[in-house]
Motif scaffolding. Sequence first.
Motif, PDB file in Angstrom:
ATOM      1  N   ARG A 230      36.852  65.276 -33.230  1.00 27.49           N
ATOM      2  CA  ARG A 230      38.052  64.622 -32.906  1.00 27.49           C
ATOM      3  C   ARG A 230      37.800  62.991 -33.261  1.00 27.49           C
ATOM      4  NH1 ARG A 230      41.122  63.649 -28.088  1.00 27.49           N
ATOM      5  NH2 ARG A 230      43.188  63.111 -28.559  1.00 27.49           N
ATOM      6  N   GLY A 231      36.800  62.400 -33.338  1.00 25.41           N
ATOM      7  CA  GLY A 231      36.723  60.850 -33.330  1.00 25.41           C
ATOM      8  C   GLY A 231      36.470  60.344 -32.036  1.00 25.41           C
ATOM      9  N   LEU A 232      35.866  61.237 -31.034  1.00 24.48           N
ATOM     10  CA  LEU A 232      35.259  60.670 -29.928  1.00 24.48           C
ATOM     11  C   LEU A 232      33.975  60.228 -29.737  1.00 24.48           C
ATOM     12  CD1 LEU A 232      37.348  63.132 -27.324  1.00 24.48           C
ATOM     13  CD2 LEU A 232      38.200  60.646 -28.264  1.00 24.48           C
ATOM     14  N   VAL A 233      33.742  59.196 -29.012  1.00 24.39           N
ATOM     15  CA  VAL A 233      31.985  58.997 -28.892  1.00 24.39           C
ATOM     16  C   VAL A 233      31.459  59.884 -28.095  1.00 24.39           C
ATOM     17  CG1 VAL A 233      30.544  57.345 -27.825  1.00 24.39           C
ATOM     18  CG2 VAL A 233      32.649  56.509 -29.138  1.00 24.39           C
ATOM     19  N   GLY A 234      30.213  60.489 -28.419  1.00 31.26           N
ATOM     20  CA  GLY A 234      29.486  61.607 -27.824  1.00 31.26           C
ATOM     21  C   GLY A 234      28.161  60.851 -27.246  1.00 31.26           C
ATOM     22  N   VAL A 235      27.730  61.394 -26.266  1.00 29.04           N
ATOM     23  CA  VAL A 235      26.352  60.763 -25.797  1.00 29.04           C
ATOM     24  C   VAL A 235      25.669  61.972 -25.455  1.00 29.04           C
ATOM     25  CG1 VAL A 235      25.348  59.573 -23.745  1.00 29.04           C
ATOM     26  CG2 VAL A 235      27.710  58.889 -24.494  1.00 29.04           C
ATOM     27  N   ASP A 236      24.374  62.127 -25.769  1.00 28.80           N
ATOM     28  CA  ASP A 236      23.573  63.417 -25.762  1.00 28.80           C
ATOM     29  C   ASP A 236      22.750  63.268 -24.527  1.00 28.80           C
ATOM     30  OD1 ASP A 236      20.831  62.175 -26.611  1.00 28.80           O
ATOM     31  OD2 ASP A 236      21.949  62.041 -28.526  1.00 28.80           O
ATOM     32  N   GLY A 237      22.004  64.501 -24.081  1.00 29.79           N
ATOM     33  CA  GLY A 237      21.430  64.604 -22.931  1.00 29.79           C
ATOM     34  C   GLY A 237      19.983  64.073 -23.296  1.00 29.79           C
ATOM     35  N   LEU A 238      19.205  63.971 -24.617  1.00 31.54           N
ATOM     36  CA  LEU A 238      18.146  63.535 -24.796  1.00 31.54           C
ATOM     37  C   LEU A 238      18.165  61.881 -24.531  1.00 31.54           C
ATOM     38  CD1 LEU A 238      15.282  63.591 -25.614  1.00 31.54           C
ATOM     39  CD2 LEU A 238      15.975  63.293 -28.091  1.00 31.54           C
ATOM     40  N   ALA A 239      19.333  61.229 -24.579  1.00 29.61           N
ATOM     41  CA  ALA A 239      19.317  59.746 -24.201  1.00 29.61           C
ATOM     42  C   ALA A 239      19.005  59.708 -22.705  1.00 29.61           C
ATOM     43  CB  ALA A 239      20.756  59.211 -24.634  1.00 29.61           C
ATOM     44  N   MET A 240      19.719  60.627 -21.965  1.00 29.89           N
ATOM     45  CA  MET A 240      19.638  60.471 -20.577  1.00 29.89           C
ATOM     46  C   MET A 240      18.203  60.763 -19.930  1.00 29.89           C
ATOM     47  SD  MET A 240      21.680  62.632 -17.503  1.00 29.89           S
ATOM     48  CE  MET A 240      21.231  62.878 -16.045  1.00 29.89           C
ATOM     49  N   LEU A 241      17.458  62.233 -20.878  1.00 27.44           N
ATOM     50  CA  LEU A 241      16.355  62.117 -20.462  1.00 27.44           C
ATOM     51  C   LEU A 241      15.259  60.970 -20.545  1.00 27.44           C
ATOM     52  CD1 LEU A 241      14.321  64.388 -19.435  1.00 27.44           C
ATOM     53  CD2 LEU A 241      13.832  64.990 -22.018  1.00 27.44           C
ATOM     54  N   ILE A 242      15.203  60.485 -21.650  1.00 27.81           N
ATOM     55  CA  ILE A 242      14.516  59.260 -21.841  1.00 27.81           C
ATOM     56  C   ILE A 242      14.812  58.074 -21.046  1.00 27.81           C
ATOM     57  CG2 ILE A 242      14.030  57.634 -23.709  1.00 27.81           C
ATOM     58  CD1 ILE A 242      14.302  59.687 -25.836  1.00 27.81           C
ATOM     59  N   GLY A 243      16.058  57.962 -20.714  1.00 29.65           N
ATOM     60  CA  GLY A 243      16.672  56.946 -19.953  1.00 29.65           C
ATOM     61  C   GLY A 243      15.846  57.037 -18.428  1.00 29.65           C
ATOM     62  N   GLN A 244      15.991  58.335 -17.916  1.00 26.58           N
ATOM     63  CA  GLN A 244      15.391  58.548 -16.581  1.00 26.58           C
ATOM     64  C   GLN A 244      13.975  58.457 -16.568  1.00 26.58           C
ATOM     65  OE1 GLN A 244      13.638  61.023 -15.067  1.00 26.58           O
ATOM     66  NE2 GLN A 244      13.409  62.355 -17.062  1.00 26.58           N
ATOM     67  N   ALA A 245      13.361  58.796 -17.714  1.00 26.98           N
ATOM     68  CA  ALA A 245      11.948  58.662 -17.727  1.00 26.98           C
ATOM     69  C   ALA A 245      11.322  57.367 -17.911  1.00 26.98           C
ATOM     70  CB  ALA A 245      11.530  59.273 -19.041  1.00 26.98           C
ATOM     71  N   ARG A 246      11.878  56.314 -18.294  1.00 24.69           N
ATOM     72  CA  ARG A 246      11.443  55.037 -18.276  1.00 24.69           C
ATOM     73  C   ARG A 246      11.110  54.231 -16.963  1.00 24.69           C
ATOM     74  NH1 ARG A 246      12.214  52.041 -23.162  1.00 24.69           N
ATOM     75  NH2 ARG A 246      13.028  53.146 -24.796  1.00 24.69           N
ATOM     76  N   PRO A 247      12.108  54.163 -16.120  1.00 24.36           N
ATOM     77  CA  PRO A 247      11.793  53.748 -14.590  1.00 24.36           C
ATOM     78  C   PRO A 247      10.481  54.699 -13.978  1.00 24.36           C
ATOM     79  CG  PRO A 247      13.932  54.749 -14.603  1.00 24.36           C
ATOM     80  CD  PRO A 247      13.501  54.704 -15.994  1.00 24.36           C
ATOM     81  N   SER A 248      10.549  55.922 -14.398  1.00 22.59           N
ATOM     82  CA  SER A 248       9.492  56.883 -13.852  1.00 22.59           C
ATOM     83  C   SER A 248       8.089  56.134 -14.477  1.00 22.59           C
ATOM     84  CB  SER A 248       9.641  58.267 -14.130  1.00 22.59           C
ATOM     85  OG  SER A 248      11.038  58.849 -13.703  1.00 22.59           O
ATOM     86  N   PHE A 249       7.991  56.108 -15.443  1.00 21.29           N
ATOM     87  CA  PHE A 249       6.729  55.604 -16.141  1.00 21.29           C
ATOM     88  C   PHE A 249       6.321  54.011 -15.515  1.00 21.29           C
ATOM     89  CE2 PHE A 249       4.501  53.153 -19.361  1.00 21.29           C
ATOM     90  CZ  PHE A 249       3.587  53.840 -19.880  1.00 21.29           C
ATOM     91  N   GLN A 250       7.367  53.345 -15.422  1.00 17.06           N
ATOM     92  CA  GLN A 250       6.731  51.947 -14.765  1.00 17.06           C
ATOM     93  C   GLN A 250       6.444  52.147 -13.450  1.00 17.06           C
ATOM     94  OE1 GLN A 250      10.811  50.225 -16.100  1.00 17.06           O
ATOM     95  NE2 GLN A 250       9.722  48.688 -16.634  1.00 17.06           N
ATOM     96  N   ALA A 251       7.251  53.084 -12.690  1.00 15.26           N
ATOM     97  CA  ALA A 251       6.871  53.513 -10.960  1.00 15.26           C
ATOM     98  C   ALA A 251       5.354  53.918 -10.995  1.00 15.26           C
ATOM     99  CB  ALA A 251       7.842  54.082 -10.392  1.00 15.26           C
TER     100      ALA A 251
END
Length: 268
Positions: free
Chosen positions: A224-245
């Motif tokens: 339909r021409g809408l922007v989509g955001v996938d779950g893998l981006a969220m998974l990696i996004g939450q893993a980044r601060p976990s790795f640092q901590a």
Amino acid sequence: MTVQAGVVGSPIAHSLSPLIHATWIAAAGLDARYVAHGPETPEAFEALLDQGRRGALRGLNVTAPYKEQAYAAADEVSEAARLVGSANLLVFEDGRIRADSTDGLGLMNALGEQAPGLQVEAKPAVILGAGGAARAAAGALALAGAQVRILNRSRDRAERLAADLGPAVAVVEDASAFIGATLVVNALSVRPNLDVGRLEAGTVVMDMTYRPLETPLLAAARARGLVGVDGLAMLIGQARPSFQAIFGHPVPDTDVRERVLRHLGEAA
């Protein structure tokens, strides 16, 4: 001495966290291991926490069904964990447990990466579902200033979530949920009953599911021409601060998403 860490859940065999963290560990040249743990009972999970208290583990990511138990076991909890009442990250230090929740940060990181033009402050954002994933999403979006609308089949559960998170979060009925929405987030584990034709032009659609990466909801939204955001981006996004901590090291500059896509057999 090798730093020991991992991810905990049941079932756990499907988890991509070991692949993500192993990629970063190798790129950073760390002497560390990150493995999956699949305790089948709360008692077995508690035994794993005891290992952490004794110094055998540096940190754990936590997924279902142990996030609430992880939160309850902690000696210190972050504001993000307190907001959602659960924890997906535990760090062990000097016999104590620090708990945090990086799910909301992962959602915001994913939106920033794949929908960089999105502005949620003072704008309606609809969340489909009222479980733990929806709670983390609602908390993060409320903190970012969004007007969060919860749409869930069980109104009672949605109302409990809204009551816990405050006036920025409201329960809505299907007929009015999507009017003016700038963002729709699917926090359900199944395909939602949503006609994307009802969404306004410019609405961003996010699906927390990443198996498959291109879910039917995202495919319909993009068609339909809408922007989509996938779950893998969220998974990696939450893993980044976990790795640092856990490892006390910045996330190395390596394309972990491409590595995961190859593992999943998905096109980059």
